[in-house]
Each structure stands twice: as structure tokens, then as C-alpha cells.
Design a protein around this motif. Structure first.
Motif, short mmCIF file in Angstrom:
data_model
loop_
_atom_site.label_atom_id
_atom_site.label_comp_id
_atom_site.label_asym_id
_atom_site.label_seq_id
_atom_site.Cartn_x
_atom_site.Cartn_y
_atom_site.Cartn_z
N GLU A 164 0.56 -1.04 -0.49
CA GLU A 164 -0.20 0.27 -0.22
C GLU A 164 0.79 1.52 0.65
O GLU A 164 1.55 1.41 0.89
CB GLU A 164 -0.36 0.33 1.44
CG GLU A 164 -1.43 1.11 1.52
CD GLU A 164 -2.75 1.81 0.62
OE1 GLU A 164 -2.52 2.41 -0.51
OE2 GLU A 164 -3.69 1.49 -0.10
N ASP A 165 0.53 2.55 -1.35
CA ASP A 165 1.74 3.24 -1.14
C ASP A 165 0.62 4.27 -0.10
O ASP A 165 1.28 5.27 -0.34
CB ASP A 165 2.02 3.86 -2.68
CG ASP A 165 0.37 3.85 -3.58
OD1 ASP A 165 -0.56 3.41 -3.48
OD2 ASP A 165 0.62 4.89 -3.80
N GLU A 166 -0.77 4.42 -0.16
CA GLU A 166 -0.52 5.47 1.51
C GLU A 166 -0.39 5.05 2.48
O GLU A 166 -1.23 4.74 3.62
CB GLU A 166 -1.80 5.37 0.92
CG GLU A 166 -2.69 6.09 -0.28
CD GLU A 166 -3.58 6.14 -0.90
OE1 GLU A 166 -5.05 6.44 -0.54
OE2 GLU A 166 -4.30 5.68 -1.65
N ASP A 226 -2.85 -3.30 -2.54
CA ASP A 226 -3.24 -2.11 -3.47
C ASP A 226 -3.62 -2.28 -4.69
O ASP A 226 -3.19 -3.20 -4.69
CB ASP A 226 -2.80 -0.99 -2.67
CG ASP A 226 -3.90 0.46 -2.99
OD1 ASP A 226 -4.51 0.63 -3.10
OD2 ASP A 226 -2.89 1.42 -3.07
N THR A 263 -4.35 0.04 -6.98
CA THR A 263 -3.31 1.53 -7.72
C THR A 263 -1.84 1.65 -6.99
O THR A 263 -1.30 1.99 -5.31
CB THR A 263 -3.86 2.57 -7.65
OG1 THR A 263 -5.13 2.30 -8.59
CG2 THR A 263 -2.84 3.46 -8.23
CA CA Z 1 -2.66 3.12 -4.01
#
Ligand code: CA
Length: 218
Positions: free
Chosen positions: A3-5, A47, A49
Motif C-alpha cells: 500500500e502506497d498511502e 492495493d 493502484t
Molecule cells: Ca494506491
């Protein structure tokens, strides 16, 4: 978890940790794929995206290599759900953002319960229709009669029967059974499928999905 957030990643990590899970976090798809292969987690939360590889691509590459680690997707939009299901990635579940972290933890637990109970552990005998295959003894019975398969034929049938109904492309079978990439020639797969079918005779459970690949169906 990939997850990039950071806010979502931290929240999910907190809740999964509280529930007793060890959580390894990656922030991009390439790192996520490498970590999944290295750490052999009990489940992956992906995730969709992501920087680098998308979550769906991470899942596809795991499946192509015969890795059936349970995968739960995080999707940003409802309309992504159709895409996930349509891709037949072998995803085990998904939640749509924004989601409650408690619900995510419950979904992870449910996925683990389901997959732990599935009769497709590496060494358990599998039955699809009239065919029973015992990976530990490397024996196959078709309609009650023993069938002699070569090592490769056996591995091919075992791979298909591990996920009844799941359609494998020729490239996936090459990677999963032969262990090398598609450029080696997908014709090899067709030839071996034909041999297994001939040996199973009327009991054959291998179905052709035109333009896609093969599946074991009862
Ligand atoms: Ca994302």
C-alpha cells in the motif's frame, strides 16, 4: 501488505498487529512481489493502484508461478471490482476504500479460514469427478483403475487438479509445471495434455477453454 498511502498502511498495520498478525509493509508493486516471494506470507493484502507494478499484476505473477497465497485486494473504486473479478486473477477477496480496518481484519481471517480448510494442500489426495490423484504417493486412479503417468504428465494433472475449475493459460502451465517461461513453446503443453487425456480415457477431467487454456472440471 502492499500500500502506497501511508495513512491507510499505518491504520491497517495497527489493526492487523493488534489482532496478532506480523505485518510486513511494501509501498510499491515491485517490492511487494519480491517480498511475497521471499517471505512466504500467510496472506497478501494488495492495493491495486501502486507505483511500479499494479496490485493486479503482482497477483497475476504470483499465480503464474503457481503461488496460491491468499490475496485480498484493496480497491479505490467500485468499478474496479468488476475488473478484478473479470480478470480471473485468483483473488480471494477484496474491500473497497474507504473501508473499516476492523472489516479488513475480519476478511483476512475469513480468507485464512477458507483456504486452510480447502482440500488442496500440497500432499492431500484430490478428487475431481472420476479421477483421484495422490500427490504423496504419486498415484492416479481413473474410475477406480490405476493410470500410469510420466512424471511430467503427473505434475501437469496435479497442477490442474489443485484448483478445479480454474482455467490455466498455457504460459501459466509452462511456468508452474515445467518451471520455465513461455518462449520455450506452449505446444509442449498441448502435447502433454493430449497424452494425459488419452491415458485417462473417458474419465478425463481436462477441459479445453478455447483461446485461453485448460482446466480440470468434474
Ligand atoms: Ca494506491
Amino acid at each position: 501488505m502492499v500500500e502506497d498511502e501511508p495513512a491507510i498502511a499505518d491504520l491497517v498495520r495497527l489493526y492487523l498487529s493488534r489482532d496478532g498478525f506480523g505485518v510486513h509493509l511494501e509501498r510499491d508493486g515491485t517490492g511487494g512481489l519480491a517480498a511475497a516471494r521471499r517471505l512466504r506470507p500467510v496472506a497478501c493484502v494488495l492495493d491495486i493502484t501502486l507505483p511500479g507494478l499494479a496490485g493486479t499484476e503482482v497477483c497475476r505473477r504470483l499465480r503464474e508461478a503457481g503461488d496460491w497465497t491468499p490475496v485480498l485486494f484493496l480497491t479505490a473504486r467500485d468499478d474496479e471490482v468488476d475488473r478484478i473479478v473479470g480478470l480471473e486473477l485468483g483473488a480471494d477477496d477484496y474491500v473497497t476504500k474507504p473501508f473499516s480496518p476492523r472489516e479488513l481484519v475480519a476478511r483476512v481471517r475469513a480468507v485464512l479460514r477458507r483456504t486452510a480448510g480447502a482440500p488442496d494442500g500440497p500432499d492431500r489426495p484430490r478428487t475431481v469427478g472420476p479421477v483421484t490423484l495422490d500427490p504423496a504417493r504419486r498415484t492416479v486412479l481413473a474410475a477406480g483403475s490405476p493410470v500410469q503417468l510420466t512424471s511430467t504428465e503427473f505434475d501437469l494433472l496435479a497442477h490442474l487438479m489443485a484448483r478445479p475449475g480454474r482455467v490455466f493459460t498455457r504460459e501459466e502451465l509452462l511456468a508452474g509445471v515445467w518451471g520455465y517461461a513461455a518462449h520455450a513453446g506452449t505446444r509442449t503443453v498441448d502435447v502433454h495434455v493430449a497424452q494425459v487425456r488419452a491415458k485417462l480415457g473417458p474419465a478425463s477431467v481436462i477441459r479445453t477453454h478455447r483461446g485461453v487454456g485448460y482446466a480440470a472440471n468434474g
